[in-house]
Design an enzyme around this catalytic site. Structure first.
Site: not given
Length: 302
Positions: A153, A43, A116
């Site tokens: 994540c 990431e 995300k």
């Protein structure tokens, strides 16, 4: 194609972006020498983890989707004939920024962008200041070497994300990450929980999982690495400890059908009972009285 070699990159990021990019390129080439066909970076791979602090100047780190960095990665994917997952800080408009990943196919074409969805906020993880929640949903990409999904994540902790990508046909779930020390609980390491929670998605969905993390000290945080690849039963096939390195692991996609024929989670899902999961608030426990009424109804003779 039934077998594919998956590669993961785990590096320590320094202050100089160009150095991080060059180090990553060298690691990518190292995975290809070992036969990697799909490679995933960590990431926000090109910089230190800037959400440790709140600083308006860090918005300058964001890049457009046609930036030089992404163009270089697309050319690299084409040159090496690999699928390449490139997480980056995306500038989508004036004052609009996403935590994103670009997916390049083996011919260098960008198949799309995953943004995300779940944005955390806590001590030294000040992501809500920097990122708008994603609006791309949970896309699955049909690449030259298989169908893949990407969760970034914090997305990796949510079983719903893995299930949605798996239902769309994803065979490998990739999770680029940046996770390490918990400043308000320095005595606790989440590393074991992180690995268990993510690899468990492989069991629940009968898919392969590949999670990559950064490693080492960055300002006030220490990232514990631990990148790994797990199989359809959640077994860890390959992993790294707390050092820089690469993983290249061959997997057999035929194992997906074999596993799902044994553990029939998809067949036995009761989607008609899942409506409460769409509620934001916690569900209250029914009273004993209401339970008794329900039981009386269920077992009433007809």
């Amino acid at each position: 194609m039934s077998t594919v070699k998956v590669g993961l990159i785990q590096i320590h990021c320094g202050k100089i972006i160009e150095h991080n990019i060059q180090k990553t390129i060298e690691k990518i080439k190292g995975t290809v020498k070992k036969g990697a066909q799909i490679v995933c970076l960590q990431e926000l791979f090109s910089s230190e983890y800037f959400p440790q602090t709140v600083n308006v100047k860090n918005y300058d780190l964001a890049e457009n989707i046609d930036s030089g960095t992404l163009a270089e990665m697309g050319e690299l994917a084409k040159e090496l004939a690999i699928v390449l997952i490139v997480p980056f800080y995306e500038r989508a408009g004036t004052g609009i920024y996403f935590n994103s990943a670009a997916i390049f196919d083996a011919d260098g074409e960008c198949l799309g962008i995953t943004r995300k969805n779940h944005i955390p906020d806590g001590p030294q993880y000040h992501e809500k200041y920097y990122f708008v929640p994603g609006n791309t949903g949970y896309p699955v990409y049909e690449t030259a070497y298989g169908k893949i999904g990407v969760g970034i994540c914090w997305d990796e902790w949510f079983p719903e994300v893995a299930r949605l990508m798996s239902l769309q046909g994803a065979e490998i779930l990739f999770y680029p990450s940046a996770i390490g020390s918990e400043p308000d609980h320095p005595e606790i390491s989440t590393r074991s929980s992180w690995e268990k929670a993510i690899s468990a998605h492989g069991i629940s969905n009968g898919v392969f999982v590949a999670a990559t993390n950064r490693v080492g000290q960055e300002k006030d945080m220490n990232f514990y690495g631990g990148s790994f690849i797990s199989d359809t039963f959640g077994n860890i096939l390959a992993s790294l400890d707390d050092e820089e390195g690469i993983i290249v692991q061959e997997i057999n996609l035929k194992d997906i059908e074999r596993t799902r024929n044994m553990l029939q989670f998809f067949r036995d899902r009761r989607v008609d009972t899942y409506a409460p999961i769409l509620q934001k608030e916690m569900l209250s426990t029914p009273s004993l009285k209401s339970k008794n009424k329900q039981s009386a109804f269920l077992f009433k003779e007809t």
